[in-house]
Enzyme design. Structure first.
Site, mmCIF file in Angstrom:
data_model
loop_
_atom_site.group_PDB
_atom_site.id
_atom_site.type_symbol
_atom_site.label_atom_id
_atom_site.label_comp_id
_atom_site.label_asym_id
_atom_site.label_seq_id
_atom_site.Cartn_x
_atom_site.Cartn_y
_atom_site.Cartn_z
ATOM 1 C CB SER A 134 100.388 65.453 9.556
ATOM 2 O OG SER A 134 101.002 65.017 10.744
ATOM 3 C CG HIS A 135 103.642 61.690 10.397
ATOM 4 N ND1 HIS A 135 103.686 60.763 9.697
ATOM 5 C CD2 HIS A 135 102.437 61.924 11.051
ATOM 6 C CE1 HIS A 135 102.542 59.787 9.958
ATOM 7 N NE2 HIS A 135 101.830 60.718 10.665
ATOM 8 C CG ASP A 136 106.889 59.918 7.609
ATOM 9 O OD1 ASP A 136 108.098 59.900 7.563
ATOM 10 O OD2 ASP A 136 106.284 59.956 8.935
#
Ligand SMILES: CC(C)(COP(=O)(O)OP(=O)(O)OC[C@H]1O[C@@H](n2cnc3c(N)ncnc32)[C@H](O)[C@@H]1OP(=O)(O)O)[C@@H](O)C(=O)NCCC(=O)NCCS
Length: 209
Positions: A134-136
């Site tokens: 997922s993000h980041d």
């Protein structure tokens, strides 16, 4: 076309071979191994590292991809890089990779993965089939992620970490370098370097030399 040699000739290398089918830029030329006894009966063009170095000097028309599914690939890759060999990223076409993904070189991404916004992947990582990142998230060099792993947002994975099949990592966790996450674990808090954790929630089971 660039001739690509796969580093390793085990089961993961067999899987990676198929990512080259109909590839526009890369031709799978063979496999490089540095072990004496290896079951590579299914693969053609397997060559020992010392012979490879003599017969195929570094050239822009030749590249490698690491397909040894543990941290031990680091020493061989470092040797080859020191001698001037280049590495490619090989990515199966059936993946969703965010356009914001930043990635170094020598990475291998199996089919069925989703990598979301603002993820940063270093060099020589293996991301196996059906993983969700997922993000980041940040993956440093030589990270190995087994099939079916879910990594939530803002997770930091340090160099050489191995994550076993089906493990889950919750948001914001940091996993220390060379840590080993057992299959099916749920990592709910930071993991120290050089430890093996297992279970739900994941607990330290042993120290890794
Ligand atoms: C972690 C792993 C490598 C075992 O490592 P190991 O060094 O042989 O560990 P051991 O078998 O000595 O087990 C140590 C302890 O961890 C426990 N353990 C090991 N794997 C576990 C798992 N997946 N879940 C829960 N507990 C686990 C053992 O029961 C043992 O517990 P105990 O000390 O309470 O008896 C292995 O279990 C694993 O999960 N491998 C993942 C492999 C994988 O996903 N490969 C993908 C290839 S594509």
């Amino acid at each position: 076309m660039i001739d690509v040699y796969v580093l390793g000739a085990g089961k993961h290398a067999t899987e990676v071979s198929e990512y080259f089918n109909n590839h526009q830029a890369y031709y799978l030329a063979g496999y490089v191994i540095n072990v004496d006894h290896h079951d590579h009966s299914l693969l053609k063009s397997v060559i020992q590292l010392h012979d490879f170095l003599k017969q195929y000097p570094a050239s822009p028309k030749l590249a490698l991809i690491g397909a040894i599914g543990n941290y031990q690939r680091k020493s061989i890759i470092e040797l080859l890089e020191k001698k001037g060999y280049g590495f490619i990223n090989i990515i199966h076409p059936h993946n969703y990779l965010s356009p914001t993904l930043k990635m170094g070189t020598g990475n291998c991404i199996a089919p069925g993965c989703v990598i979301n916004a603002n993820v940063n992947i270093g060099n020589h990582c293996i991301i196996n089939s059906n993983c969700n990142i997922s993000h980041d998230c940040i993956l440093e060099n030589y990270v190995t992620i087994s099939p079916g792993v879910t990594i939530a947002g803002n997770v930091s994975i340090k160099e050489g970490v191995f994550i076993g099949a089906g493990a889950t990592v919750i948001p914001g966790v940091t996993i220390g370098n060379n840590a080993y996450i057992a299959a099916g674990a749920c990592v709910t808090k930071d993991v120290l370097p050089h430890v093996m954790v297992a279970g739900v929630p994941a607990k330290v089971k042993k120290i890794i030399d």
